[in-house]
Design an enzyme around this catalytic site. Structure first.
Site, PDB file in Angstrom:
ATOM      1  N   HIS A   1       7.711 -32.762 -49.488  1.00 28.81           N
ATOM      2  CA  HIS A   1       7.814 -31.302 -49.447  1.00 28.81           C
ATOM      3  C   HIS A   1       8.372 -30.796 -50.764  1.00 28.81           C
ATOM      4  O   HIS A   1       9.449 -31.210 -51.196  1.00 28.81           O
ATOM      5  CB  HIS A   1       8.720 -30.876 -48.293  1.00 28.81           C
ATOM      6  CG  HIS A   1       8.939 -29.390 -48.250  1.00 28.81           C
ATOM      7  ND1 HIS A   1       7.896 -28.492 -48.134  1.00 28.81           N
ATOM      8  CD2 HIS A   1      10.066 -28.647 -48.326  1.00 28.81           C
ATOM      9  CE1 HIS A   1       8.383 -27.265 -48.131  1.00 28.81           C
ATOM     10  NE2 HIS A   1       9.687 -27.327 -48.256  1.00 28.81           N
TER      11      HIS A   1
ATOM     12  N   ASP B   1       9.300 -27.322 -52.835  1.00 31.49           N
ATOM     13  CA  ASP B   1       9.502 -25.875 -52.813  1.00 31.49           C
ATOM     14  C   ASP B   1       9.123 -25.253 -54.149  1.00 31.49           C
ATOM     15  O   ASP B   1       9.738 -25.566 -55.170  1.00 31.49           O
ATOM     16  CB  ASP B   1      10.970 -25.541 -52.528  1.00 31.49           C
ATOM     17  CG  ASP B   1      11.316 -25.723 -51.065  1.00 31.49           C
ATOM     18  OD1 ASP B   1      10.618 -25.149 -50.219  1.00 31.49           O
ATOM     19  OD2 ASP B   1      12.284 -26.438 -50.769  1.00 31.49           O
TER      20      ASP B   1
ATOM     21  N   ASP C   1       9.136 -26.366 -43.146  1.00 31.87           N
ATOM     22  CA  ASP C   1      10.320 -25.766 -43.756  1.00 31.87           C
ATOM     23  C   ASP C   1      10.467 -24.259 -43.634  1.00 31.87           C
ATOM     24  O   ASP C   1      11.440 -23.709 -44.129  1.00 31.87           O
ATOM     25  CB  ASP C   1      10.391 -26.152 -45.242  1.00 31.87           C
ATOM     26  CG  ASP C   1      11.827 -26.221 -45.744  1.00 31.87           C
ATOM     27  OD1 ASP C   1      12.731 -26.479 -44.928  1.00 31.87           O
ATOM     28  OD2 ASP C   1      12.053 -26.013 -46.944  1.00 31.87           O
TER      29      ASP C   1
END
Length: 547
Positions: free
Chosen positions: A175, A177, A289
């Site tokens: 993941h 961001d 998320d």
């Protein structure tokens, strides 16, 4: 209002006096006999110019008089009816004249019974799970849940899978961001590009390996900086199913504050990029998320032809309740949907987070022993003080903790978060898990078949086992409507402060979205108009409905 009226009238009077004085002065100069006796100082051409200007002043004076009259009438009307509709004021047109708009006619809109037919229809079977009802019934009391306070105990029997093997999918993912602690470019430079470079090389080493990616914004930047050979390798990995791009949005968007225009735009941007560069179409949604989950997102994903999705950040009390009622997988339906056309199959991750310690089972202390990037000597360790051990032929038979965990959480999959900016982290995870898989798969008496997989691998296996087409409702799974706000991950740690923080930026976002949407609409209208004009000689009627 009275003061405004007086100021307006006084201003108009001063203007009139000034213009009239100028007029008298020019008239006196033009007809002064002494100036004519002295031969005159003004040529006839200048006199003509002055006369024209005087005529213009007279016209302006007349228009100004009309404006003052209208303003006076408007002020009187506003004073007489302060609560009524606002008066229509004159406006200045492009050709320099003033126009008083006509009085508007009242508009009456008829409502067809079909406009609200969805509210009158018999909806048939109602969803078994309505989140408003669930939230009202749950006490949210945060009782002791075992090794993880907000968790729950799981009981199982080793004979539950004697008649059918348990399939386990370990999903390596990373993941990233686009916006969090670092800037987008700094994340890319320091971490993301290394993760993606390692992904290409490590997946090619073994065809059994899999990897999941979601954020197209990072992927696109990386794509622009790699050579043709590496691009061809990526296309092969996507084509043979080793690499899956899930959701396919430009980002993994927030679902609480974002306007649906923004959700749609970022989805279009990502999907178009994937189609142009990889020839890929996302099949499954991956949202680990966002801080709570909106019912808008499954609607958009289903309309984008995705058939399944996964969510993670849901209130721990709801996860505990759904686990107890075997409802962690469901068909997500819109509350207004009467024919199930918006249904999408959804998997809710059961535990605290999406990393290894909080995905393979209910006890993070045990799960952390199977996070092999935390091997002794690495950059991070297990906070529960029991480190993982490398899997070897000598100790693999002793590692029955892992099959016990997956038995305990049957029908679900383990998620392996792979930061992967260092190649040795990929090796540690892939090699150790593969040794474990090989051992489990070689023991028929364990009734376990374990493998690396993508999200779509898992959903395809579920659809095949339940005998339905992808996207259809598997037998025995409930239907849910509603959303998953607000979200708390533990104790009373509610992720709701960002709903109202930084109001300036939230307002700016709405303004920019409105301009962007207007630009898109205007460009589409102009394009349609051009196409229609060019095609007018070929068709009896224009082909574009926006022309």
């Amino acid at each position: 209002m009275k003061l405004k009226k007086q100021v307006t009238v006084c201003g108009a009077a001063i203007f009139c006096v000034a213009v009239f004085s100028l007029y008298l002065m020019l008239d006196r100069v033009q007809h002064d006999p002494t100036r004519h006796q002295n031969g005159g100082n003004f040529p006839r051409s200048q006199i003509s110019v002055l006369q024209n200007r005087i005529e213009q002043l007279e016209q302006l004076l007349e228009e100004n008089h009309e404006i003052i009259s209208h303003i006076k009438d408007s002020v009187l009307e506003l004073t007489a009816n302060a609560e009524g509709s606002p008066a229509l004021l004159p406006y200045h047109t492009a050709n320099g004249s003033w126009v008083v708009p006509p009085e508007p006619r009242p508009s009456f809109f008829s409502i067809s019974p079909q406009d609200c037919q969805f509210a009158l229809e018999d909806r048939g079977q109602k969803p078994e799970l309505q989140m408003l009802t669930v939230s009202e019934e749950l006490p949210f009391d945060n009782v002791e849940g075992g090794v993880w306070r907000q968790g729950f105990d799981i009981s199982y029997s080793p004979h539950d899978w004697d008649t059918e093997d348990l399939q386990v999918f370990v999903v390596p993912h990373s993941h990233n961001d686009p916006g969090w602690i670092k800037t987008f470019d700094k994340y890319y430079t320091e971490q993301t590009q290394h993760i993606l470079n390692s992904m290409v090389s490590k997946l090619q080493e073994d065809s059994r390996r899999r990897f999941l990616w979601a954020e197209v914004s990072f992927f696109a930047k990386w794509w622009d900086n790699i050579n043709a050979q590496k691009r061809a390798a990526v296309r092969r990995l996507v084509g043979n199913g080793q690499l899956e791009i899930a959701t396919g949005g430009w980002v993994m968007p927030d679902e609480a504050n974002s306007h649906y225009f923004a959700l749609i735009d970022q989805l279009i941007e990502g999907h178009q990029w994937l189609e142009r560069n990889l020839g890929a179409t996302p099949r499954s949604g991956w949202a680990v998320d966002p801080f709570g989950h909106s019912s808008t997102m499954p609607y958009l994903l289903r309309r984008a032809n995705l058939t399944s999705m996964l969510i993670q950040r849901v209130h721990y009390a709801i996860k505990k309740h759904f686990a107890a009622t075997h409802s962690l997988e469901f068909m997500w339906r819109q509350t207004w949907d009467s024919d199930s056309s918006t249904d999408i199959f959804c998997h809710m991750m059961p535990f605290y987070s999406y990393d290894v310690p909080h995905t393979c089972g209910p006890d993070p202390k045990i799960c952390c022993q199977f996070d092999f990037k935390r091997l002794p000597g690495g950059r991070i360790n297990c906070p529960w003080k029991v480190p993982p051990r490398a899997i070897t032929e000598a100790n693999v038979a002793e590692r029955y903790l892992f099959p016990a965990l997956v038995w305990a959480w049957s029908w679900h999959f383990c998620s392996l978060e792979e930061s992967g900016d260092l190649p040795q982290e990929w090796d540690a995870q892939f090699f150790n898990y593969q040794r474990l898989f090989d051992f489990l798969n070689s023991k028929p008496e364990l009734h376990v078949q374990a493998q690396f997989g993508t999200l779509s691998d898992y959903f395809d296996a579920l659809y095949k086992r339940t005998g339905v087409e992808p996207g259809a409702r598997p037998p025995g799974f409930p239907v849910l409507s509603g959303d998953f706000f607000s979200y708390a991950d533990r104790e009373d740690h509610y992720w709701t402060g960002y709903y109202t923080s930084r109001p300036f930026y939230k307002s700016l976002d709405r303004v920019l979205e409105a301009h962007l949407r207007s630009a898109h609409t205007g460009a589409l209208s102009r394009m349609c108009r051009v196409v229609s004009e060019q095609a007018a000689s070929l068709w009896s009627s224009p082909p574009c409905p926006l022309s």
